[in-house]
Design an enzyme around this catalytic site. Structure first.
Site, short mmCIF file in Angstrom:
data_model
loop_
_atom_site.label_atom_id
_atom_site.label_comp_id
_atom_site.label_asym_id
_atom_site.label_seq_id
_atom_site.Cartn_x
_atom_site.Cartn_y
_atom_site.Cartn_z
N CYS A 185 0.86 -1.19 0.00
CA CYS A 185 0.00 0.00 0.00
C CYS A 185 0.89 1.24 0.00
O CYS A 185 2.10 1.13 0.20
CB CYS A 185 -0.92 0.02 1.22
SG CYS A 185 -2.09 -1.35 1.29
N ARG A 229 -4.72 2.19 -1.11
CA ARG A 229 -4.88 0.85 -0.51
C ARG A 229 -4.95 -0.26 -1.55
O ARG A 229 -5.67 -0.15 -2.55
CB ARG A 229 -6.16 0.82 0.34
CG ARG A 229 -6.38 -0.50 1.05
CD ARG A 229 -7.70 -0.55 1.78
NE ARG A 229 -7.93 -1.89 2.32
CZ ARG A 229 -9.12 -2.38 2.59
NH1 ARG A 229 -10.21 -1.66 2.39
NH2 ARG A 229 -9.24 -3.62 3.06
N LEU A 230 -4.20 -1.31 -1.27
CA LEU A 230 -4.34 -2.58 -1.97
C LEU A 230 -5.11 -3.51 -1.03
O LEU A 230 -4.62 -3.87 0.04
CB LEU A 230 -2.97 -3.18 -2.30
CG LEU A 230 -2.98 -4.55 -2.99
CD1 LEU A 230 -3.62 -4.45 -4.36
CD2 LEU A 230 -1.56 -5.11 -3.09
N ILE A 276 -6.53 -6.65 0.70
CA ILE A 276 -6.10 -8.04 0.84
C ILE A 276 -6.97 -8.80 1.83
O ILE A 276 -7.56 -9.82 1.50
CB ILE A 276 -4.62 -8.12 1.27
CG1 ILE A 276 -3.72 -7.49 0.19
CG2 ILE A 276 -4.21 -9.57 1.52
CD1 ILE A 276 -2.25 -7.44 0.56
N ASN A 300 0.94 0.24 6.28
CA ASN A 300 1.31 -0.63 5.17
C ASN A 300 1.98 -1.87 5.73
O ASN A 300 2.97 -1.77 6.45
CB ASN A 300 2.27 0.10 4.22
CG ASN A 300 2.81 -0.82 3.14
OD1 ASN A 300 2.13 -1.72 2.67
ND2 ASN A 300 4.06 -0.60 2.74
N GLY A 301 1.43 -3.04 5.42
CA GLY A 301 2.07 -4.26 5.90
C GLY A 301 1.07 -5.34 6.23
O GLY A 301 -0.06 -5.35 5.74
N GLU A 302 1.49 -6.24 7.12
CA GLU A 302 0.64 -7.35 7.54
C GLU A 302 1.02 -7.76 8.95
O GLU A 302 2.20 -7.95 9.26
CB GLU A 302 0.81 -8.54 6.59
CG GLU A 302 -0.08 -9.72 6.92
CD GLU A 302 0.09 -10.88 5.95
OE1 GLU A 302 -0.55 -11.93 6.16
OE2 GLU A 302 0.88 -10.74 4.98
N ASP A 312 -6.49 -6.29 9.96
CA ASP A 312 -5.42 -6.17 10.94
C ASP A 312 -5.14 -4.70 11.26
O ASP A 312 -4.63 -4.39 12.34
CB ASP A 312 -4.15 -6.88 10.46
CG ASP A 312 -3.70 -6.47 9.06
OD1 ASP A 312 -4.42 -5.71 8.40
OD2 ASP A 312 -2.62 -6.94 8.63
#
Length: 206
Positions: free
Chosen positions: A2, A49-50, A52, A75-77, A99
């Site tokens: 993102c 935003r991407l 997911i 941005n991340g996971e 998340d």
């Protein structure tokens, strides 16, 4: 992946909304599914935003906490977000299954110590609308990038350097190359984890 672009100035932002939007558009490829903004006198928070995890608009960012105090771009996971949500954040009223909102809820309840509980990769900024301060965090290994630039009293943050290069050029400032870093990169590779980049005024959050 993102895209984050944030401008912060405690004395008041110096550019127009359209100018900030132009900087954000340069990293649109990082998040083509939605593009949103949070704007106040002191801060511009832009996010591409991407989608997911939670594909709904409830998970769009910038995301505001349920007490309306904190604003997040991330941005991340976070790998253990479900565990954190179930075990220590069950009293939070979630509007999404993302998340991202777990980070927001955790920060609201535990403050900076919540980052120690997170497992994953991330680059994030949280704006406190009450104290008018920004908290910035990256994962321990620096897997997700976050660059910054300071011009006068204004600070800029972005997932990619190109937005910050555009900030410099839009203000008719010199874009000076960091030749020492360039030589070090060619000779040794990017393996020393310092906060320098190829440009003297652009740095990487450690």
């Amino acid at each position: 992946m993102c895209g984050i672009f944030v401008a912060f100035n405690k004395d008041g932002l110096t550019q127009t909304e359209n100018q900030y939007n132009d900087h954000l558009k340069l990293i649109h490829h990082r998040g083509p599914d939605s593009s949103e903004r949070f704007i106040s006198k002191e801060v511009y928070m832009g996010f591409n935003r991407l989608k997911i995890l939670d594909l709904s608009s409830n998970a769009d960012m910038p995301m505001i906490s349920n007490d309306k105090r904190y604003v997040l771009v991330f941005n991340g996971e976070i790998y253990n977000y479900k565990e954190l949500k179930e075990k220590i954040l069950s009293d939070y009223s979630f509007k999404s299954s993302s998340d991202s909102e777990v980070i927001l809820a955790g920060y609201q309840k535990y403050g900076l110590s919540f980052f120690k509980k997170m497992s994953g990769m991330w680059a994030l900024l949280i704006y406190d609308t009450l104290s008018k301060k920004i908290t910035i965090s990256r994962d321990r290994l620096g897997l997700k990038p976050l660059y910054y630039l300071k011009l006068g009293s204004e600070h800029y943050f972005s997932s990619e350097q190109k937005s910050l290069i555009n900030v410099i050029q839009s203000q008719n400032k010199n874009l000076d190359l960091n030749t020492d870093y360039a030589i070090n990169y060619i000779v040794r590779g990017n393996c020393d984890f310092k906060n320098e980049t190829f440009y003297k005024d652009i740095f990487l959050i450690e």
